[in-house]
Design a protein around this motif. Structure first.
Motif, PDB file in Angstrom:
ATOM      1  N   LEU A 467      23.717  31.399  37.125  1.00 41.16           N
ATOM      2  CA  LEU A 467      23.970  32.703  36.516  1.00 41.16           C
ATOM      3  C   LEU A 467      24.524  33.684  37.546  1.00 41.16           C
ATOM      4  O   LEU A 467      25.509  34.398  37.287  1.00 41.16           O
ATOM      5  CB  LEU A 467      22.684  33.254  35.908  1.00 41.16           C
ATOM      6  CG  LEU A 467      22.786  34.630  35.239  1.00 41.16           C
ATOM      7  CD1 LEU A 467      23.710  34.571  34.028  1.00 41.16           C
ATOM      8  CD2 LEU A 467      21.393  35.136  34.841  1.00 41.16           C
ATOM      9  N   ALA A 468      23.911  33.719  38.730  1.00 46.10           N
ATOM     10  CA  ALA A 468      24.367  34.654  39.760  1.00 46.10           C
ATOM     11  C   ALA A 468      25.782  34.323  40.221  1.00 46.10           C
ATOM     12  O   ALA A 468      26.611  35.216  40.418  1.00 46.10           O
ATOM     13  CB  ALA A 468      23.400  34.634  40.938  1.00 46.10           C
ATOM     14  N   GLU A 469      26.067  33.053  40.408  1.00 47.40           N
ATOM     15  CA  GLU A 469      27.412  32.670  40.845  1.00 47.40           C
ATOM     16  C   GLU A 469      28.462  33.059  39.803  1.00 47.40           C
ATOM     17  O   GLU A 469      29.540  33.566  40.148  1.00 47.40           O
ATOM     18  CB  GLU A 469      27.454  31.168  41.120  1.00 47.40           C
ATOM     19  CG  GLU A 469      26.712  30.748  42.379  1.00 47.40           C
ATOM     20  CD  GLU A 469      26.706  29.256  42.605  1.00 47.40           C
ATOM     21  OE1 GLU A 469      26.564  28.840  43.762  1.00 47.40           O
ATOM     22  OE2 GLU A 469      26.847  28.497  41.612  1.00 47.40           O
ATOM     23  N   GLU A 470      28.147  32.831  38.529  1.00 43.88           N
ATOM     24  CA  GLU A 470      29.102  33.156  37.468  1.00 43.88           C
ATOM     25  C   GLU A 470      29.354  34.658  37.394  1.00 43.88           C
ATOM     26  O   GLU A 470      30.507  35.110  37.337  1.00 43.88           O
ATOM     27  CB  GLU A 470      28.580  32.643  36.132  1.00 43.88           C
ATOM     28  CG  GLU A 470      29.457  32.992  34.946  1.00 43.88           C
ATOM     29  CD  GLU A 470      28.845  32.563  33.620  1.00 43.88           C
ATOM     30  OE1 GLU A 470      29.412  32.912  32.568  1.00 43.88           O
ATOM     31  OE2 GLU A 470      27.786  31.892  33.631  1.00 43.88           O
ATOM     32  N   LEU A 471      28.276  35.451  37.395  1.00 44.71           N
ATOM     33  CA  LEU A 471      28.436  36.896  37.238  1.00 44.71           C
ATOM     34  C   LEU A 471      28.981  37.563  38.490  1.00 44.71           C
ATOM     35  O   LEU A 471      29.510  38.670  38.425  1.00 44.71           O
ATOM     36  CB  LEU A 471      27.087  37.514  36.848  1.00 44.71           C
ATOM     37  CG  LEU A 471      26.508  37.048  35.509  1.00 44.71           C
ATOM     38  CD1 LEU A 471      25.170  37.715  35.243  1.00 44.71           C
ATOM     39  CD2 LEU A 471      27.477  37.329  34.370  1.00 44.71           C
ATOM     40  N   ASN A 472      28.864  36.895  39.631  1.00 47.42           N
ATOM     41  CA  ASN A 472      29.356  37.468  40.885  1.00 47.42           C
ATOM     42  C   ASN A 472      30.863  37.289  41.071  1.00 47.42           C
ATOM     43  O   ASN A 472      31.460  37.951  41.920  1.00 47.42           O
ATOM     44  CB  ASN A 472      28.614  36.824  42.063  1.00 47.42           C
ATOM     45  CG  ASN A 472      29.056  37.369  43.407  1.00 47.42           C
ATOM     46  OD1 ASN A 472      29.001  38.569  43.648  1.00 47.42           O
ATOM     47  ND2 ASN A 472      29.527  36.481  44.277  1.00 47.42           N
ATOM     48  N   GLU A 473      31.498  36.425  40.295  1.00 51.51           N
ATOM     49  CA  GLU A 473      32.909  36.127  40.528  1.00 51.51           C
ATOM     50  C   GLU A 473      33.788  37.380  40.584  1.00 51.51           C
ATOM     51  O   GLU A 473      34.577  37.537  41.516  1.00 51.51           O
ATOM     52  CB  GLU A 473      33.415  35.136  39.476  1.00 51.51           C
ATOM     53  CG  GLU A 473      32.944  33.716  39.729  1.00 51.51           C
ATOM     54  CD  GLU A 473      33.571  32.726  38.761  1.00 51.51           C
ATOM     55  OE1 GLU A 473      34.501  33.126  38.026  1.00 51.51           O
ATOM     56  OE2 GLU A 473      33.141  31.567  38.741  1.00 51.51           O
ATOM     57  N   PRO A 474      33.701  38.307  39.617  1.00 52.53           N
ATOM     58  CA  PRO A 474      34.558  39.496  39.725  1.00 52.53           C
ATOM     59  C   PRO A 474      34.068  40.510  40.751  1.00 52.53           C
ATOM     60  O   PRO A 474      34.806  41.435  41.107  1.00 52.53           O
ATOM     61  CB  PRO A 474      34.509  40.085  38.311  1.00 52.53           C
ATOM     62  CG  PRO A 474      33.203  39.636  37.760  1.00 52.53           C
ATOM     63  CD  PRO A 474      32.964  38.273  38.343  1.00 52.53           C
ATOM     64  N   ILE A 475      32.827  40.375  41.229  1.00 51.30           N
ATOM     65  CA  ILE A 475      32.277  41.334  42.202  1.00 51.30           C
ATOM     66  C   ILE A 475      32.574  40.893  43.625  1.00 51.30           C
ATOM     67  O   ILE A 475      32.863  41.714  44.500  1.00 51.30           O
ATOM     68  CB  ILE A 475      30.758  41.511  41.970  1.00 51.30           C
ATOM     69  CG1 ILE A 475      30.516  42.028  40.552  1.00 51.30           C
ATOM     70  CG2 ILE A 475      30.139  42.454  43.003  1.00 51.30           C
ATOM     71  CD1 ILE A 475      29.065  42.000  40.116  1.00 51.30           C
TER      72      ILE A 475
END
Length: 652
Positions: A467-475
């Protein structure tokens, strides 16, 4: 690095995606993380020590911010403040030890107390036993009339006895028995050592040496050290039926003859047994009542030969421990963002938390102040005004978002005293813990700079890493992961209650627990980027149909009692770096590591002849060290393998 406008646009996109395509009901509020930190870390709050006026000011401020974002008190709490009781300190108010024995056909007794020197008396006895009793401290010389002078007045700076801070308050009576180092090592550690194996200690007062056998080396030394904590020794004696425990620091040990300090960090709860420490002179007299010198007795035990045992002592008496614990009231601050309608999802709460207390002007051994810094205000900008700012800012953004679960915003007190506030929240359970879908904790998130964001406790649920890796992509944060949830922060309380937990952390640094942890040292753009990720994760949690699963992570075995760290090296581990070895973020000024030439960024890969591949290898290798004796340290610096010698000191 994205601009503020770009981050906001990305945030809206992420929130709409995790909410199933719907946009937020309204633009989320915005709180200035810099302004929050600068207020909480101002000298006026004097370091936000639990129970102080400064932390009450901090709580008032946090409540103002909660009001501003539309948060409500959590139902059932009765306001934003949740009270809890804690032990603010402990005082020995008159511990005493009475000992009786026989000497030359006479029964002799002495009594010592924590507030006076010993007194003694002698009466005729018909007993044929002739074991010596410990002598009383010498009185003044006889006066000219031949009558003995009264005992010398008590010296408050050199007491003979002191309660151990985890002792029960009460009285123990019985025979005395000497149990060596009081160690009990289970056979599951591939080594069996039991100081109590040949002794019957039921209803007796057990006398033991502090620490562990001094002449041991290598793995044997490390194994014994893991079980040498005083609380663990108290447990071992209590479980075998002992009535009381007396601890002596032997003449061959560090701090030889000294009383064990009445330290606050062990005062939070008692141990179920009456326990005290006596000084070297009285300890020697007690042990030597059996006819052999204390030096010889300790030397025979220091080889750790399991066939060298303790023995009964020809003494009986009583140990009366009188402790006064200063109870106080602390306050968590709890806010609540209910879902816009009735909660539509099972496990209806998502909890975000950060502790808002710090060290005041430096609480005892927790302060790492250097030299003339002692007594200065510890403002705790990173630890943990940064975490408070992150929770408030994330909460502000969530306030206008779609939610199928309510959001609880918790600001713990008493974290620096032992996770007191979060532990009490779990115990009181104003919401049932099995109804909390997940917990996000923020502790020291102010030093992102060029370092990665460390996400800890990811082993507590199967969803965290992906989850963290997926949501971090644009950040675009540089994430690193640590599975272990057994952390020295409030995650520990929630993990124990089987709540899937995730901890946000940017790493230790040289300002940790020092007066130099000030607001100007923080990376506020970094905090805001962490808030971006935290908001995306929280938005997912409040809308996902199924709550995260909980995984119980097997805990790596720690030292018995956790109090055996007598070695001081002065290194500051960097828990954010997943490297083979122990990365250090810095060294304590004037400490052994600095003297050895170690510095922040070094990676220790060997210590005292043992390879070091992780923090646990390093901690176990510490047990191989001896105070004052050089130990080889192998470390990497900029890829080059180097060696140095470190001379450890004793930790008081």
């Amino acid at each position: 690095m994205p601009s503020t406008l770009t981050r906001t646009a990305l945030l809206f996109l992420l929130m709409s995606l995790v909410a199933g395509g719907s946009a937020p009901a309204q633009e989320p509020a915005s709180l200035d993380t810099r302004a929050i930190v600068e207020y909480l870390a101002d000298d006026e709050l004097e370091g936000r020590l639990t129970g102080s006026p400064g932390i009450r000011m901090a709580a008032d401020y946090i409540i103002e911010q909660l009001d501003a974002i539309g948060a409500e008190p959590l139902p059932g709490v009765g306001g934003f403040r949740q009270a809890f009781s804690y032990t603010a300190g402990v005082t020995d108010v008159g511990t005493s030890l009475h000992i009786e024995g026989t000497d030359g056909g006479a029964t002799t007794s002495i009594t010592v107390s924590s507030s006076s020197t010993a007194s003694s008396s002698s009466t005729a006895s018909s007993s044929g036993d002739s074991a010596p009793v410990p002598p009383a401290p010498p009185a003044s010389p006889p006066t000219g009339s031949g009558a003995p002078a009264p005992p010398a007045p008590p010296d408050p700076d050199t007491p003979s006895i002191r309660a151990l801070s985890f002792s029960d308050t009460g009285r123990a009576e019985g025979q005395f028995v000497f149990a060596g180092y009081g160690l009990s090592v289970p056979e599951t550690d591939d080594f069996s050592y039991d100081s109590f194996a040949t002794l019957d200690v039921t209803d007796k007062i057990v006398v033991v040496f502090r620490y562990f056998p001094e002449d041991t080396e290598g793995e044997l030394r490390a194994t014994l050290a893991r079980y040498a904590g005083l609380r663990y020794k108290a447990l071992a004696a209590r479980e075998r039926g002992a009535a009381g425990l007396i601890v002596v620091t032997g003449p061959r040990s560090p701090n030889a003859g000294a009383l064990v300090p009445l330290t606050f960090d062990t005062a939070v709860s008692d141990s179920g047994i009456v326990a005290a420490t006596v000084n070297g002179a009285l300890g020697a007299a007690i042990i030597e009542s059996a006819g052999e010198s204390i030096e010889a007795v300790q030397a025979s035990l220091d080889t750790a030969n399991p066939h060298v045992t303790g023995f009964d002592l020809p003494l009986e008496g009583s140990l009366d421990v009188r402790l006064e614990r200063q109870e106080a009231t602390g306050y968590n601050v709890i806010g609540y963002l209910p879902p816009p309608g009735a909660a539509a999802l099972d496990e209806p709460y998502v909890l975000l938390g950060a502790h808002h207390d710090h060290l005041g002007r430096g609480r005892g051994g927790d302060s790492l102040a250097r030299g003339d810094e002692a007594g200065q205000i510890h403002n705790g900008a990173d630890d943990n005004a940064s975490g408070v700012a992150a929770v408030l800012s994330t909460g502000a953004r969530l306030a206008g978002a779609e939610r199928g679960r309510g959001v609880i915003l918790a600001f713990w007190s008493g974290e620096e005293l032992g996770l007191l506030g979060s532990a009490d929240f779990v115990q009181q359970a104003p919401v049932p813990m099995d109804q909390v879908a997940a917990y996000l904790n923020f502790d020291m998130v102010g030093r992102l700079e060029d370092n990665p964001l460390n996400l800890q406790a990811v082993g507590s649920s199967s969803i965290w890493t992906g989850l963290a890796e997926e949501l971090n992509e644009p950040i675009g944060l540089d994430l690193s992961f640590v599975a272990d949830p057994y952390l020295p922060t409030d995650v520990g309380s929630l993990n124990a209650a089987e709540v899937p937990s995730l901890n946000f952390f940017t790493g230790s640094h040289e300002d940790y627990h020092r007066p130099t942890d000030d607001a100007h040292t923080l990376d506020y753009e970094g905090i805001d980027r962490i808030v971006d990720l935290a908001t995306a994760v929280a938005s997912n949690l409040v809308t996902r149909p199924d709550a995260p699963d909980f995984i119980r992570v097997e805990r790596v075995q720690q030292r018995g009692g956790g109090a055996t760290m007598r070695i001081f090296t002065g290194t500051i581990p960097d828990y954010t770096q997943e490297v083979e070895g122990l990365s250090i973020s810095g060294v304590i000024g004037g400490g052994p590591a600095e003297a050895a030439g170690l510095q922040g960024g070094d990676v220790i890969v060997g210590l005292a002849g043992q390879s070091v591949t992780n923090i646990y290898d390093y901690m176990y290798a510490l047990d191989l060290l001896k105070v004052g004796e050089p130990a080889e340290v192998v470390f990497l610096r900029a890829g080059e393998r180097l060696t140095t010698e470190l001379i450890p000191r004793v930790r008081e």
